[in-house]
Each structure stands twice: as C-alpha cells, then as structure tokens.
Design an enzyme around this catalytic site. Structure first.
Site, PDB file in Angstrom:
ATOM      1  CE  LYS A 166     -30.702  12.431 -19.267  1.00  0.00           C
ATOM      2  NZ  LYS A 166     -29.822  12.136 -20.378  1.00  0.00           N
ATOM      3  CG  ASP A 200     -32.624   9.518 -21.172  1.00  0.00           C
ATOM      4  OD1 ASP A 200     -32.839   9.188 -20.030  1.00  0.00           O
ATOM      5  OD2 ASP A 200     -31.640  10.260 -21.614  1.00  0.00           O
TER       6      ASP A 200
END
Ligand code: ADP
Ligand code: ASP
Ligand code: MG
Length: 813
Positions: A681, A677
């Site tokens: 980003k 994750d």
C-alpha cells in the site's frame, strides 16, 4: 386507390396469411386495392439454393425442392377447407413440376445462367399470390390475382432488371382502369422483358413492385406491411435499443435504405417520392403500432434520424503521383467498375488528388481488381500509379438526417464516440447535401459501433456500461448486491445502465451479451462454463461491447497479469487487487500508459484504505500542482483490528484468528502480519506521489518471529503464535508501561519508505484509531503545518465493494 405490400414474414405461414386477410377486411374503407406480396419467407433463398446445387451437379436440389413443396402444401392444408384444397394443390404441383424440370435441365448442363435463376426465383411470388387471393375470396372479398410479369416491363439485366417506366406505367394504368375486382393480388419482385422472359427486380424487390404500381395509378397511399413496427433508428437485430421513427422524409428513408436499412428496398422510394405519395411502414403482427410514415419534410429537430450499416465491404484505393492534376483518372476508374457492373457504395478522394478510394461489396473485389489494373496497365507499368490496393473485412456505418447540416458538431460527436471506444475509422465520406456521414470500419467493430452511435444520438443521457467481473467471493458478492440495489437509481439519476455482462469465480464463468440477471447469479454461475482465464478474456474481446470494464475482485497474481490485454483493447480495469500496482514498477507504469493511450480507465482506489478516498485525494493534490513531502499512515485495517484488540490479558493468537474470521485479513493472515500488505500500500502511494520505487526499496521492521513467518501452513503458523506468546506479550507490555499503544505504521518521505510496529503516544493522531479504521496523513507543500487527514473504515467487504462501485462509476463518467 391504395397499394399494400406484404413481405415474406407477413405471408410466411397460414397463420400470417390469415392475419393479412384480417388487416385487409378490417379498418379499410371501400375502394380498390392492389396487394403486392412477397414469396413466403425464406422461399427465395431456397429456390436460389436449388439452382446452385443443380448447377454444381449436386442432386441435393431434389430434397430442397421437396422442402419447398412441403412448406406450400402445409399452408394450403392449414388455410383452406378440404373442398378448396384439391384445385390449389393441383395448381401448385403444376408450378412445381415446371420448376423441377428447370432444375433438372440445369443439373444436366451444369450451368446456371442469370436468366434461368430469375425464372427459378419467380416461383416463390407466383405461388404465394395465389394463396392470398384465394384466401381473400374465401372470406367473401371480391378478390383476384394478376401476374405482374404482364404489367412490369424491364430490360434483360437478369437479377437486377431496370424498369421501362413508359411501358410499365401504361400497362398498369390501363389494367386497373378496367379492373372490376376490389382486391387485386400481385406477385412482387417479378417482371418480364418485352419478349416475355421472366426477370426480377433485385433481392427484396417486392417493395419496389408495390412502389411502381402505386406511382403508376397515383395511389393515395402505399402501405408496406412487414415484421417490425416501422423504420427504426437502427437495425433492431444489431441495436436492441432501436426505436421506430414515426415520421421521416423521403430523402432520409432513401439514405437509410441505401446504407443498409433492409426494411425497405432502396429503389422503392424514388417512384413514390416523384409523385409525393406517402408510404406507411406497418407491422403485420402489431397493426395498432403507429409504424413509420414517409412523407414530405418533417419538423423534427434532432440532427440525426437514423443510423445504418452495410457489411461485407471492401475498399479499393487507386493511388499515385501520376494522378495529381490530370483529369480523367476517376472517370476511367468508375467506367472500369461500371463495365463489370460493380456497384460503388461510397467514394472519398483526398484533397491532394493523390488517391481515390471507393467502397464496394466484398464479393465483387476480385473482379474490380482485375478490371481496374487492366484499365491502368500502362500507368502501373510506368510507375505513375500503384496497382489497385484492395482491403476487405470492412463495413460501413452511416448516420442519416435532413437536419444534420444545421447542427454543428455531429461528425465530431460521431468520430469522438468511435475513437474513445477504440473503433478505428478507415475512411470517411460525407455527402455534399450533408444528409449522411459514413465511416468505414473493421467488420469486427460493427455491432459495437452501431450501438455506440445509437447511444450517442438517441439514448442520451442513458449510457450503458458493461462489466466483466472476476471474483465473486466476499467483495464480489457484496458488489453484485450493491449493483442490483442501485440499478434504478443509477438509471434515473445518473443516466447509467450498468450491466454485468460477465461473471467468473475460480470455478465457473458466465457471459451474457444482454446482461446477467443479478437476482439469481448464485444459481446461474455454477451452471456456467468451467473457468479458464484465457477463454474468459477471449470471449470478452470477441463480444467487443462498448464501455466495457473489467473488474478484478480477486487477490490473484494470474488475474493481475492480464490487465494489459484489456487496456490494449480499450477495456477499462477497476481493481481491488493490489498485485498489479505493487509488482514491478515497469508493469505499473506500462498499465498507466496503456490506459492513457487507449483512452481507458485504470482505477484502483480500493488498493489502499478500501473505500476511503486515499488515492483520489492524492491524485487531486498532485494534479492541482501540490507536492507531497511525506505520508504517514496506518494502512492495515487488519493490523489495526489486531492491535486494538490485543490489550492486556488478551491472547495474540485468538485476536488474529478473530480478525481472520471477521474477514479482515487475507486468507493467509501472514500477508497482513508480515507487513507485506502494508508495504504494497505504501508503495502504491509512493508511486502515485511520483516515486519510482520497488517493493525491495521499502524497509520492513518485522515484529513476527521467523518461526511464525516461515511456518509451512496457516495452521502451523497459528501454533507458532502460541509458541511465541511471550514475545507478543512483551511488545504489548513494553508500550503499555510507557502509556503508549502499538500501531503498525507506514511512512514515506522524500523517496524513502518504511513499515513497522511503532509505539504511539496519546497526543499522536494515530493513538485513538478505532477498530479496523485506517488513517493517512499527507504533508504537502499546501498542507505543511497541519497534514491533510483521511480517516475511516479501511477494511471489510462492504466498504471495499462500494469503493469499487465508485471507481466503476468514475470510468463511465
Ligand atoms: P419483408 O420480408 O417484410 O420485406 P425484410 O426482412 O425485407 O421484411 O425487412 C424487415 C427487416 O429489416 C426487419 O425484420 C429488420 O430486421 C430489418 N431492418 C434492418 N434495418 C432496419 C431498420 N432501420 N428499421 C427496421 N428494420 C430494419
Ligand atoms: N422474395 C424476394 C426476396 O426474398 C423479394 C422480396 O421478398 O421482396 O428477395
Ligand atoms: Mg423486404
């Protein structure tokens, strides 16, 4: 004298006719009245269908005749006492017998001439006028009826007969000079040739009958009583926000009706305008509403009075080098069309004279093609001009207003609005009087275009935004809650009307052109259709609403794949789903380019740091000419929560479970713990900084043992956390012994990115990061000494939803 006309709906039932009588009895000063009536609503269509069925040899015409009979018999029974019924029923039967004989004859010969059709169509008005006159008599008024065919004289252009005004005016004047009754009811629409053959004045022609009578007797006022409260700023069936126009000039009313405002039949205005007789359009069913007064010039200051649209348009284009500079081409074109009685609705000619384009009704296009190609056969053969080009499935939208010529920028505003919303304009025409600007567009766009134009010229500053939402889980339901709470604030303060027009979760989907009620979406959604993403997309496209935004609150790869389809249709995309922006660079780039090309927004602020202004800040820096040197960040609220709570004595497994239960991790916490994750980003931030980077280019210094990472299920994963408790305690102990804390840090510098667990010392800005907070340090050419810091809550449904909300508002502004 006053002339009043009541339309089809106004005399469409016994109840409506009673309402008509009430209007005539109340509030009307003593004097003479001519009352023109239409056929009961829908009857003319039924009569036409009788004729057509009979001529096609289909005996279904008999059952349509029965329907016509039943409708009228019911009206008689409801309107009159039994004693009065039998005479009316016998009059009705007599007429219907004649009608049936006519249809039988047509059935026998299998042909329906325009002459016969006029005869058939006349029955509707000839019957309704008797009902109204009788009802007025019943109510004690001095009323009678008169057959308009004895007054209005026309040529024999059946179906669209032209009035002989000299004879007609004479007949009407002398009739009313001698008329004793106060109330004379006359059938609209019908007339006759000098030889006494029945003709009609064109569909919707009862308005015209009334205007002819009003002009002939020099009436004080012509009332048109209908089923809407006046001429409106747009067709209310197309534009729900349309409002009645209180005052309008004859010219404007004429333009609007010519361009499709069905409320008044176009030729109606001319005779009353010549005599400057005011026309008042009123609503039979809301007589206290002001309605519309058509009269001499208005003192309105708005440039646009109303908008209208004509459907089923075909464009004919005559083109060729042989036309340049040679007079007579357009004359021959129009003569050819006129020979076939083809009505030209719009004309545009290129200034090079290389081509001329005209708009006509679609059902005349074959005849037009044949006649024009025949007219120019020689030139076509000699290749001086091309065979006539015919395009169909089009429509015209027009904006009308006397004051447009004094206002600059009206057409800019018009075409700008259409362009921004992906409505392709095929041809443009502006009358030299500048009372009208019309645009030819695809028929699929007509409703959207009318609403857009209406919004632009009449509803400012209220702008409607239509949301199609995917995902109604944690984030989605919060967003819906916030939208509902903020609705009135947005309307009053920002002039935004944000409606949820589509809502889908993994099971169901719900679409409503007029907006889904947000107070009970939880009850409504399970009753929607079974969700099928392709169906959802198809329906969104078919609705073709203006200012549409697709909002993705899911974490689904399938949903991320379909953004392209929306952007290509000018539908903006707002998403908290990171997959699209962190998948192949090519797809990310394509989406950004599509958004630019189709003037849509593609916004994903919540992909990084939930509602924090991380991406917008970066975009602002770069747009203003700054350059990013490095980005250092703690971007996982989930990991931060985990490492903030993983302190001496804590159990790593329990901390992870708590983070998941609080909703701070993805459903599979490994997406967070593995750093995937965070990689997504930092990848997005790197790309937004200008780097052409893929996930594979990011170094990931994993802290999860392989056994945890590769466990077959989430449950197994938790077990493996227990098994490896020693490993996690070791990491913690190592940092704590040096007075440091563990943070999962993402870094980007000069085209390179990495993520990994790091020990941070007390003086580092990351050391004191609390709870689920995120922090981003931008070191740029301008922020060289001290980085620019964005810091705050970076996870949670509430803040993510508010970030999405902010993006939605950004698309609208
Ligand atoms: P009537 O039978 O009374 O003659 P029509 O059906 O011919 O009534 O005309 C009224 C209808 O015209 C309205 O119900 C409305 O749907 C339609 N209409 C189209 N454009 C406009 C407009 N600009 N303003 C008002 N009504 C319009
Ligand atoms: N009854 C005719 C029609 O339907 C005329 C009218 O209503 O104005 O066209
Ligand atoms: Mg009408």
């Amino acid at each position: 004298m006053q002339v009043l006309k009541f339309g089809g709906t106004s005399v469409g039932s016994a109840k409506a006719i009673e309402q008509v009588c009430l209007i005539l009895k109340e509030n009307k000063p003593a004097g003479k009245y001519a009352i023109v009536v239409s056929a009961m609503g829908g009857i003319t269509d039924k009569l036409i269908s009788c004729g057509q069925l009979a001529s096609a040899g289909n005996d279904q015409y008999k059952s349509v005749l029965e329907e016509i009979e039943t409708r009228h018999l019911t009206a008689i029974r409801e309107l009159f006492p039994i004693t009065a019924q039998s005479s009316l029923i016998s009059q009705l039967k007599k007429k219907l017998n004649a009608l049936e004989n006519l249809c039988d004859g047509i059935f026998q010969i299998g042909e329906l001439s325009r002459r016969s059709l006029d005869k058939i169509m006349s029955f509707g008005e000839l019957i309704s006028c008797v009902f109204v006159a009788e009802k007025l008599k019943q109510q004690g008024l001095n009323a009678t009826w008169k057959d308009s065919r004895e007054l209005i004289v026309t040529d024999n252009n059946f179906g669209h007969a032209a009035v002989n005004f000299a004879a007609t005016n004479h007949n009407i004047k002398s009739f009313f000079e001698q008329q004793q009754a106060d109330y004379t009811v006359l059938p609209g629409f019908v007339a006759s040739t000098p030889e006494g053959e029945t003709t009609t004045l064109g569909r919707g022609g009862s308005d015209y009958t009334a205007a002819i009578i009003a002009a002939a007797v020099n009436a004080d006022l012509l009332d048109i009583w209908t089923d809407v409260s006046g001429m409106m700023t747009a067709d209310p069936r197309m534009v729900s926000q349309a409002i009645p126009i209180a005052h309008i000039s004859y010219e404007e009313a004429m333009e609007l009706s010519h361009f499709g405002a069905k409320v008044i039949y176009p030729p109606t205005i001319q005779p009353v305008m010549d005599k400057r007789i005011p026309v008042w359009i009123k609503n039979t069913f809301a007589p206290n509403d002001y309605g519309t007064l058509i009269h001499d010039g208005t003192d309105r200051n708005f440039p646009v009075t109303g908008i209208s649209g004509i459907q089923h348009i075909a464009l004919l284009t005559l083109e060729g080098s042989g036309m340049v500079g040679i007079p007579g081409f357009s004359k021959r074109l129009f003569e050819a069309l006129s020979r076939e009685r083809i009505n030209v609705i719009l004309i545009t000619q290129s200034s090079s004279e290389h081509s001329i384009t005209v708009g006509i009704h679609e059902n005349e296009m074959l005849a037009a093609k044949a006649t024009v190609d025949e007219e120019f056969a020689t030139e076509i053969h000699e290749k001086k001009i091309e065979p006539l080009l015919v395009e169909k499935d089009l429509c015209i939208v027009a904006v009308v207003g006397d004051k447009m010529k004094n206002h600059h920028g009206t057409s800019g505003k018009l075409f700008g609005t259409l362009g921004r919303n992906g409505v392709n304009v095929r041809a443009i025409a502006q009358g030299s009087t500048e009372k009208n600007i019309s645009a030819v567009i695809n028929k699929a766009d007509v409703k959207k275009a009318l609403n857009l134009i209406h919004e632009t010229f009449f509803e400012q500053p209220l702008k409607q935004v239509n949301l199609f939402i995917a995902g109604a889980g944690n984030v989605g339901s919060k967003l819906l809650e916030q939208l509902q709470q903020q609705q009135s604030f947005l309307q009053n303060e920002l002039g935004l009307q944000i409606r949820v027009t589509g809502l889908a979760n993994s099971k169901n989907m719900l679409l409503s052109e007029y907006g889904i009620k947000l107070s009970d979406w939880r009850e409504q959604l399970p009753q929607g259709d079974t969700n099928d993403l392709q169906q959802y997309i198809a329906q969104i496209k078919a609705l073709n609403l203006r200012n549409s935004v697709f909002v993705d609150n899911t974490a689904s790869a399938d949903v991320a794949k379909v953004y392209r389809e929306f952007l290509q249709h000018g539908i903006s995309v707002v998403t908290c789903n990171k997959i699209a922006c962190s998948s192949d660079f090519q797809y990310y780039k394509e989406l950004k380019e599509l958004a630019r090309k189709y003037d849509a927004s593609f916004l994903f602020e919540t992909n990084v740091g939930a509602g924090l202004p991380v991406i917008n800040t970066l975009n602002d820096l770069i747009r203003s000419g700054d350059r990013v040197h490095s980005i250092e960040a703690v971007l996982s609220g989930s990991l931060n929560f985990v490492f903030n709570n993983f302190v001496n004595g804590a159990d790593f497994r329990k901390v992870v479970k708590a983070a998941q239960d609080e909703g701070y991790t993805e459903p599979d916490p490994r997406i967070d713990l593995s750093g995937t994750d965070v990689m997504r980003k930092i990848l997005i931030l790197a790309r937004e900084s200008g780097a052409k980077m893929e996930m594979g280019d990011i170094t990931n210094n994993l802290f999860l043992p392989d056994a945890c990472l590769n466990a077959p299920s989430v449950a197994d994963f938790y077990e493996q956390l227990d098994v490896h408790a020693g490993h996690f305690n070791g990491l913690l102990h190592d940092a704590a012994s040096q007075g440091k804390r563990l943070k999962f840090v993402a870094r980007y510098e000069e085209g390179k990115a990495s993520v990994g667990l790091q020990q941070v010392a007390p003086e580092h800005p990351f050391y004191n990061l609390e709870g689920k907070d995120n922090i981003v340090l931008y070191t740029t050419s301008r922020y060289k000494e001290q980085p620019l810091i964005v810091k705050g809550a970076g996870a949670g449904a509430d803040v993510t939803a508010s970030g999405i909300f902010a993006d939605i508002i950004r698309t609208a502004r």
